[in-house]
Design a protein around this motif. Structure first.
Motif, PDB file in Angstrom:
ATOM      1  N   VAL A 108       0.820  -1.322   0.000  1.00 37.88           N
ATOM      2  CA  VAL A 108      -0.049  -0.160  -0.020  1.00 37.88           C
ATOM      3  C   VAL A 108       0.840   1.265  -0.119  1.00 37.88           C
ATOM      4  N   GLU A 109       1.872   1.493   0.891  1.00 44.42           N
ATOM      5  CA  GLU A 109       2.786   2.514   0.812  1.00 44.42           C
ATOM      6  C   GLU A 109       3.333   2.721  -0.421  1.00 44.42           C
ATOM      7  N   THR A 110       3.953   1.545  -0.933  1.00 42.24           N
ATOM      8  CA  THR A 110       4.603   1.642  -2.329  1.00 42.24           C
ATOM      9  C   THR A 110       3.709   2.070  -3.561  1.00 42.24           C
ATOM     10  N   ALA A 111       2.023   1.726  -3.520  1.00 49.14           N
ATOM     11  CA  ALA A 111       1.609   2.063  -4.507  1.00 49.14           C
ATOM     12  C   ALA A 111       0.947   3.701  -4.149  1.00 49.14           C
ATOM     13  N   ILE A 112       1.208   4.198  -2.877  1.00 48.98           N
ATOM     14  CA  ILE A 112       0.648   5.512  -2.606  1.00 48.98           C
ATOM     15  C   ILE A 112       2.098   6.243  -2.929  1.00 48.98           C
ATOM     16  N   ASP A 113       3.171   5.810  -2.934  1.00 53.19           N
ATOM     17  CA  ASP A 113       4.505   6.486  -3.135  1.00 53.19           C
ATOM     18  C   ASP A 113       4.663   6.822  -4.515  1.00 53.19           C
ATOM     19  N   ILE A 165      -5.789 -10.068  18.694  1.00 54.36           N
ATOM     20  CA  ILE A 165      -4.206 -10.276  18.500  1.00 54.36           C
ATOM     21  C   ILE A 165      -3.985 -10.025  17.221  1.00 54.36           C
ATOM     22  N   ALA A 166      -4.693 -10.631  16.308  1.00 55.70           N
ATOM     23  CA  ALA A 166      -4.109 -10.454  14.776  1.00 55.70           C
ATOM     24  C   ALA A 166      -4.380  -9.168  14.430  1.00 55.70           C
ATOM     25  N   MET A 167      -5.213  -8.687  14.788  1.00 55.90           N
ATOM     26  CA  MET A 167      -5.513  -7.079  14.330  1.00 55.90           C
ATOM     27  C   MET A 167      -4.300  -6.096  14.810  1.00 55.90           C
ATOM     28  N   VAL A 168      -3.927  -6.321  15.971  1.00 59.00           N
ATOM     29  CA  VAL A 168      -3.009  -5.378  16.757  1.00 59.00           C
ATOM     30  C   VAL A 168      -1.602  -5.777  16.219  1.00 59.00           C
ATOM     31  N   ALA A 169      -1.429  -7.296  15.926  1.00 55.77           N
ATOM     32  CA  ALA A 169      -0.066  -7.232  15.278  1.00 55.77           C
ATOM     33  C   ALA A 169       0.006  -6.960  13.774  1.00 55.77           C
ATOM     34  N   CYS A 170      -1.185  -7.022  13.240  1.00 58.86           N
ATOM     35  CA  CYS A 170      -1.330  -6.315  11.796  1.00 58.86           C
ATOM     36  C   CYS A 170      -1.110  -5.130  11.873  1.00 58.86           C
ATOM     37  N   ALA A 171      -1.403  -4.098  12.721  1.00 57.60           N
ATOM     38  CA  ALA A 171      -1.266  -2.777  12.850  1.00 57.60           C
ATOM     39  C   ALA A 171       0.347  -2.598  13.098  1.00 57.60           C
ATOM     40  N   MET A 172       0.747  -3.693  13.750  1.00 60.27           N
ATOM     41  CA  MET A 172       2.428  -3.115  14.114  1.00 60.27           C
ATOM     42  C   MET A 172       3.157  -3.649  13.000  1.00 60.27           C
ATOM     43  N   GLY A 173       2.667  -4.740  12.106  1.00 60.00           N
ATOM     44  CA  GLY A 173       3.294  -5.126  10.963  1.00 60.00           C
ATOM     45  C   GLY A 173       3.280  -3.733   9.825  1.00 60.00           C
ATOM     46  N   VAL A 174       2.326  -2.873   9.862  1.00 61.88           N
ATOM     47  CA  VAL A 174       2.153  -1.797   8.974  1.00 61.88           C
ATOM     48  C   VAL A 174       3.150  -0.889   9.683  1.00 61.88           C
ATOM     49  N   ARG A 175       3.305  -0.523  10.977  1.00 62.28           N
ATOM     50  CA  ARG A 175       4.136   0.159  11.706  1.00 62.28           C
ATOM     51  C   ARG A 175       5.590  -0.005  11.381  1.00 62.28           C
ATOM     52  N   ASN A 176       6.064  -1.066  11.240  1.00 57.00           N
ATOM     53  CA  ASN A 176       7.397  -1.741  11.267  1.00 57.00           C
ATOM     54  C   ASN A 176       7.804  -1.211   9.765  1.00 57.00           C
ATOM     55  N   VAL A 177       6.955  -1.446   8.777  1.00 57.18           N
ATOM     56  CA  VAL A 177       7.363  -1.053   7.419  1.00 57.18           C
ATOM     57  C   VAL A 177       7.397   0.344   7.452  1.00 57.18           C
ATOM     58  N   THR A 178       6.549   1.120   7.914  1.00 55.77           N
ATOM     59  CA  THR A 178       6.268   2.480   7.948  1.00 55.77           C
ATOM     60  C   THR A 178       7.831   3.214   8.521  1.00 55.77           C
ATOM     61  N   ALA A 179       8.355   2.678   9.615  1.00 58.63           N
ATOM     62  CA  ALA A 179       9.633   3.234  10.391  1.00 58.63           C
ATOM     63  C   ALA A 179      10.585   2.662   9.688  1.00 58.63           C
ATOM     64  N   LEU A 180      10.616   1.554   8.773  1.00 61.77           N
ATOM     65  CA  LEU A 180      11.590   1.150   7.848  1.00 61.77           C
ATOM     66  C   LEU A 180      12.169   2.368   6.760  1.00 61.77           C
ATOM     67  N   ARG A 181      10.961   2.697   6.255  1.00 58.96           N
ATOM     68  CA  ARG A 181      10.912   3.620   5.225  1.00 58.96           C
ATOM     69  C   ARG A 181      11.159   4.931   5.457  1.00 58.96           C
ATOM     70  N   VAL A 182      10.707   5.170   6.640  1.00 58.41           N
ATOM     71  CA  VAL A 182      11.023   6.665   7.182  1.00 58.41           C
ATOM     72  C   VAL A 182      12.743   6.647   7.375  1.00 58.41           C
ATOM     73  N   ALA A 183      13.036   5.687   8.148  1.00 56.00           N
ATOM     74  CA  ALA A 183      14.667   5.526   8.471  1.00 56.00           C
ATOM     75  C   ALA A 183      15.163   6.711   9.059  1.00 56.00           C
ATOM     76  N   LEU A 184      14.566   6.924  10.312  1.00 54.10           N
ATOM     77  CA  LEU A 184      15.122   8.100  11.163  1.00 54.10           C
ATOM     78  C   LEU A 184      15.939   7.433  12.058  1.00 54.10           C
ATOM     79  N   PRO A 185      17.292   7.825  11.851  1.00 53.27           N
ATOM     80  CA  PRO A 185      18.582   7.704  12.757  1.00 53.27           C
ATOM     81  C   PRO A 185      18.128   7.351  14.461  1.00 53.27           C
ATOM     82  N   GLY A 186      18.255   6.339  14.977  1.00 57.49           N
ATOM     83  CA  GLY A 186      17.835   6.320  16.339  1.00 57.49           C
ATOM     84  C   GLY A 186      16.408   6.141  16.874  1.00 57.49           C
ATOM     85  N   VAL A 187      15.668   6.096  15.939  1.00 58.71           N
ATOM     86  CA  VAL A 187      14.188   6.082  16.301  1.00 58.71           C
ATOM     87  C   VAL A 187      13.324   5.117  15.667  1.00 58.71           C
ATOM     88  N   THR A 188      13.453   3.639  15.716  1.00 64.31           N
ATOM     89  CA  THR A 188      12.548   2.784  14.934  1.00 64.31           C
ATOM     90  C   THR A 188      11.121   2.728  15.564  1.00 64.31           C
TER      91      THR A 188
END
Length: 239
Positions: free
Chosen positions: A78-83, A128-151
């Protein structure tokens, strides 16, 4: 469009780190024991369960891992498609994450959660599945932002980088240093701990897990909407 680095983005990322602590407090203390963001923990809990450890559910850990994987894949696509369309994917990702967390809170509203490690019912596993899914989205977002020191979801790297940067015997230029980076690392660690303390404290006061989970859901959703509408306004202005 990648969000511009600066004080505002750093503040948002640190705020997201606080919400991670709260989410994990609900996940581990009320829905688990299981982790939604720190999937290293879920992998270990799955191993403990398969090894015969009492009070740990293999099904709960497996559902968390599956939900996280689904969120990571969906978030990436989704993030790639929007980007590609040169739209603000960061803000959209926060809205999606907030909605998923809110859905998890609604699922467990009024449902008695068994914290003794007993069999989880369908609504329990769905939350649990919904919360974990949200955190999966979050991890991808943090990786794309790539802010040093804050994951936002993992403090190990921030802690390692902080120790290596500050200790004269462990100096390593490849780790990255500087007052700004070290401040972000320290702030990230404190934000994670602070979120965990806040979540655990609210649960200790017998606040419903759904309400505790609703707090980070509202914060993340608000952060996304606050940044989304100004971003849309900027893109609509003729160049």
């Amino acid at each position: 469009m990648k969000p511009r680095p600066g004080a505002f983005l750093t503040s948002v990322m640190l705020l997201l780190t606080v919400t991670t602590g709260m989410v994990e407090a609900v996940s581990f203390l009320a829905l688990g024991p299981v982790f939604a963001a720190v999937q290293t923990g879920s992998l270990l809990l799955l191993g403990f369960s398969l090894g015969g450890a009492p009070g740990v559910s293999a099904a709960v850990s497996a559902v968390s891992l599956a939900g996280f994987a689904l969120g990571a894949v969906a978030g990436s696509r989704v993030e790639t498609a929007i980007d590609v369309r040169e739209r603000p994917w960061f803000e959209a990702a926060l809205v999606v994450e907030g909605v998923l967390l809110g859905a998890g809170a609604l699922v467990i509203w009024g449902v008695g959660i068994d914290t003794t490690g007993g069999p989880a019912d369908a609504r329990h596993l769905a939350a649990i599945a919904m919360v974990a899914c949200a955190m999966g989205v979050r991890n991808v977002t943090a990786l794309r932002v790539a802010l040093p020191g804050v994951t936002t979801t993992v403090a190990t790297r921030a802690l390692t980088g902080l120790v290596v940067a500050l200790h004269p015997l462990a100096s390593d230029s490849r780790v990255g240093s500087g007052a700004g980076v070290e401040l972000r690392r320290l702030s990230s660690i404190l934000a994670m701990v602070g979120g965990g303390v806040l979540g655990a404290w609210l649960l200790s006061l017998s606040v419903r897990p759904a309400l505790v989970l609703a707090v980070p859901a509202a914060v993340v959703l608000a952060a996304g909407l606050v940044r989304l509408f100004p971003s849309r306004a900027r893109t609509s202005v003729p160049g």
